[in-house]
Design a protein around this motif. Sequence first.
Motif, PDB file in Angstrom:
ATOM      1  N   ARG A 260      18.476  12.275  11.602  1.00  0.00           N
ATOM      2  CA  ARG A 260      17.377  13.125  11.524  1.00  0.00           C
ATOM      3  C   ARG A 260      16.204  12.517  10.916  1.00  0.00           C
ATOM      4  O   ARG A 260      14.954  12.691  11.344  1.00  0.00           O
ATOM      5  N   ALA A 261      16.282  11.624   9.883  1.00  0.00           N
ATOM      6  CA  ALA A 261      15.257  10.909   9.285  1.00  0.00           C
ATOM      7  C   ALA A 261      15.730   9.797   8.508  1.00  0.00           C
ATOM      8  O   ALA A 261      16.651   9.834   7.919  1.00  0.00           O
ATOM      9  N   VAL A 262      14.447   8.772   8.371  1.00  0.00           N
ATOM     10  CA  VAL A 262      14.780   7.790   7.328  1.00  0.00           C
ATOM     11  C   VAL A 262      13.433   7.511   6.556  1.00  0.00           C
ATOM     12  O   VAL A 262      12.299   7.834   6.917  1.00  0.00           O
ATOM     13  N   ILE A 263      13.640   7.790   5.118  1.00  0.00           N
ATOM     14  CA  ILE A 263      12.672   7.612   4.218  1.00  0.00           C
ATOM     15  C   ILE A 263      12.782   6.516   3.716  1.00  0.00           C
ATOM     16  O   ILE A 263      13.920   6.269   2.821  1.00  0.00           O
ATOM     17  N   SER A 264      11.761   5.584   3.359  1.00  0.00           N
ATOM     18  CA  SER A 264      12.110   4.060   2.836  1.00  0.00           C
ATOM     19  C   SER A 264      10.954   4.236   1.645  1.00  0.00           C
ATOM     20  O   SER A 264       9.671   4.321   1.949  1.00  0.00           O
ATOM     21  N   GLN A 265      11.294   3.779   0.247  1.00  0.00           N
ATOM     22  CA  GLN A 265      10.664   3.902  -0.822  1.00  0.00           C
ATOM     23  C   GLN A 265      10.258   2.682  -1.538  1.00  0.00           C
ATOM     24  O   GLN A 265      11.206   1.609  -1.297  1.00  0.00           O
ATOM     25  N   GLN A 266       9.221   2.408  -2.257  1.00  0.00           N
ATOM     26  CA  GLN A 266       8.929   1.332  -3.335  1.00  0.00           C
ATOM     27  C   GLN A 266       8.238   2.191  -4.053  1.00  0.00           C
ATOM     28  O   GLN A 266       7.409   3.203  -3.938  1.00  0.00           O
ATOM     29  N   LEU A 267       8.216   1.610  -5.297  1.00  0.00           N
ATOM     30  CA  LEU A 267       7.128   2.090  -6.504  1.00  0.00           C
ATOM     31  C   LEU A 267       6.345   1.315  -6.755  1.00  0.00           C
ATOM     32  O   LEU A 267       6.398  -0.066  -6.885  1.00  0.00           O
ATOM     33  N   LEU A 268       4.962   1.637  -7.104  1.00  0.00           N
ATOM     34  CA  LEU A 268       3.898   1.121  -7.070  1.00  0.00           C
ATOM     35  C   LEU A 268       3.171   1.123  -8.375  1.00  0.00           C
ATOM     36  O   LEU A 268       3.112   2.391  -8.783  1.00  0.00           O
ATOM     37  N   PRO A 269       2.675   0.151  -9.218  1.00  0.00           N
ATOM     38  CA  PRO A 269       1.741   0.541 -10.403  1.00  0.00           C
ATOM     39  C   PRO A 269       0.666   1.338 -10.019  1.00  0.00           C
ATOM     40  O   PRO A 269      -0.287   1.123  -9.153  1.00  0.00           O
ATOM     41  N   LYS A 270       0.489   2.288 -11.047  1.00  0.00           N
ATOM     42  CA  LYS A 270      -0.609   3.245 -10.691  1.00  0.00           C
ATOM     43  C   LYS A 270      -1.767   3.083 -11.435  1.00  0.00           C
ATOM     44  O   LYS A 270      -1.569   2.473 -12.745  1.00  0.00           O
ATOM     45  N   ILE A 271      -3.012   3.179 -10.946  1.00  0.00           N
ATOM     46  CA  ILE A 271      -4.418   2.954 -12.004  1.00  0.00           C
ATOM     47  C   ILE A 271      -4.077   3.799 -13.020  1.00  0.00           C
ATOM     48  O   ILE A 271      -3.750   5.043 -13.065  1.00  0.00           O
ATOM     49  N   GLY A 272      -4.338   3.458 -14.435  1.00  0.00           N
ATOM     50  CA  GLY A 272      -4.055   4.094 -15.615  1.00  0.00           C
ATOM     51  C   GLY A 272      -2.798   4.284 -16.150  1.00  0.00           C
ATOM     52  O   GLY A 272      -2.638   4.848 -17.232  1.00  0.00           O
ATOM     53  N   GLY A 273      -1.873   3.614 -15.734  1.00  0.00           N
ATOM     54  CA  GLY A 273      -0.614   3.513 -16.042  1.00  0.00           C
ATOM     55  C   GLY A 273       0.477   4.340 -15.436  1.00  0.00           C
ATOM     56  O   GLY A 273       0.345   5.164 -14.534  1.00  0.00           O
ATOM     57  N   GLY A 274       1.806   3.900 -15.524  1.00  0.00           N
ATOM     58  CA  GLY A 274       2.762   4.536 -14.807  1.00  0.00           C
ATOM     59  C   GLY A 274       2.934   3.928 -13.411  1.00  0.00           C
ATOM     60  O   GLY A 274       2.474   2.976 -13.138  1.00  0.00           O
ATOM     61  N   MET A 275       3.825   4.664 -12.524  1.00  0.00           N
ATOM     62  CA  MET A 275       4.212   4.306 -11.207  1.00  0.00           C
ATOM     63  C   MET A 275       3.911   5.616 -10.344  1.00  0.00           C
ATOM     64  O   MET A 275       4.115   6.470 -10.632  1.00  0.00           O
ATOM     65  N   ILE A 276       3.684   5.034  -8.885  1.00  0.00           N
ATOM     66  CA  ILE A 276       3.781   6.055  -8.099  1.00  0.00           C
ATOM     67  C   ILE A 276       4.559   5.562  -6.797  1.00  0.00           C
ATOM     68  O   ILE A 276       4.674   4.449  -6.366  1.00  0.00           O
ATOM     69  N   CYS A 277       5.084   6.511  -6.053  1.00  0.00           N
ATOM     70  CA  CYS A 277       5.886   6.058  -4.986  1.00  0.00           C
ATOM     71  C   CYS A 277       5.172   6.094  -3.716  1.00  0.00           C
ATOM     72  O   CYS A 277       4.284   6.928  -3.497  1.00  0.00           O
ATOM     73  N   ALA A 278       5.503   5.105  -3.014  1.00  0.00           N
ATOM     74  CA  ALA A 278       4.757   4.770  -1.557  1.00  0.00           C
ATOM     75  C   ALA A 278       6.070   4.901  -0.658  1.00  0.00           C
ATOM     76  O   ALA A 278       7.325   4.454  -0.934  1.00  0.00           O
ATOM     77  N   ARG A 279       5.769   5.817   0.620  1.00  0.00           N
ATOM     78  CA  ARG A 279       7.071   6.026   1.417  1.00  0.00           C
ATOM     79  C   ARG A 279       6.718   5.641   2.808  1.00  0.00           C
ATOM     80  O   ARG A 279       5.598   6.341   3.216  1.00  0.00           O
ATOM     81  N   GLU A 280       7.572   5.067   3.464  1.00  0.00           N
ATOM     82  CA  GLU A 280       7.533   5.083   5.123  1.00  0.00           C
ATOM     83  C   GLU A 280       8.423   6.142   5.512  1.00  0.00           C
ATOM     84  O   GLU A 280       9.504   6.408   4.894  1.00  0.00           O
ATOM     85  N   ILE A 281       7.961   6.872   6.446  1.00  0.00           N
ATOM     86  CA  ILE A 281       8.895   8.153   6.841  1.00  0.00           C
ATOM     87  C   ILE A 281       8.859   8.125   8.490  1.00  0.00           C
ATOM     88  O   ILE A 281       7.994   8.227   9.136  1.00  0.00           O
TER      89      ILE A 281
END
Length: 347
Positions: A260-281
């Motif tokens: 039905r679907a493939v979701i591919s993820q990676q985590l990127l450093p976020k401006i100001g600290g922490g991480m944010i997820c980027a996804r191919e859908i």
Amino acid sequence: MDLSKYFKIAIDRKASDLHLIEGSAPSLRISGELIHLDEERILKGELKKEVYKFLDKETIDRFDRKKDVDISMIFHGTNFRVNIHHQGGRLGLAARSVIKIVPSPEDINLDDTIKELTHLRDGLVLVTGPAGVGKSTTLAVMIDIINKERASHIITVEDPIEYNFIDKQCIIEQRQLGRDTTSFSSALKFALRQDPNVIMVGEIRDVDTVTAALNAAKTGHLVLSTLHTSSAAETIERLIDFYPAEFNKHISHQIASLLRAVISQQLLPKIGGGMICAREIMINTNAVSNIIRGQRYEQLNMIIQTNRAKGMITMNDYISDLYEKGLISASVAKNRKRNTETHSVYF
């Protein structure tokens, strides 16, 4: 050495991971960066002696047999997913902090397209990416959405269990590899006799698990799982590569029908600290299904790129969107975009 002390340091410094390896200095991963603590190297035998204090006899026996074990541990009120392993004749430990409360969709920036996937009644949905990019968290959030929205019987098979679900509209049974079942594939086969609507399998690792997952999807169940692949194209190829070459056509047709679907993820450093997820859908439309049947996987990226209106998005476009929103820096955007010809990440 004091094992508890290092876990306390990891908690205090908000590290995502703790690495303890005999012969090396203790290390933490903070906001994606590996940082060595200002400590002496751990002597051979020290870590094993300390770790064994926290393990029961069954776990020690399993580790002695398999030389590698995944367990859950609690230090200072924080849950950790811990892998204990051998390397170079010495003991190694990798621990990841686990928040037992399932995050909200907003907490992990879950896309509307992924929320819609939780309304599916059958088929296979895969969340992919390397270790540590939040695959289990994405699955947990999807399970929790189903739990809140409709009455279903959900069975999870995990290694180890990371989030403890509380029944809302659903009945949820969580089985842990090693404790409640001997393998993912075995648990999947028996799950079909337990009247489930949704089955979540922690990871597809072998041909038996692929076969069992496809069979469950084919018989009217929604199956959610993960793979250590970095793109939709690589995911399809990996699934087919589990089988001998003479089965390629048959399996590609099965995947074309049941995925039905493939979701591919990676985590990127976020401006100001922490991480944010980027996804191919990638959503399995008729065009995608035809490409899978024809085993023309190199065309998948173009299909994803030209079908954004249907909820699809390439990893590179997602990263560009994050940059345009001011969430990541230009250097992160440039360095983490993929080479679409090889499906790899630029570094």
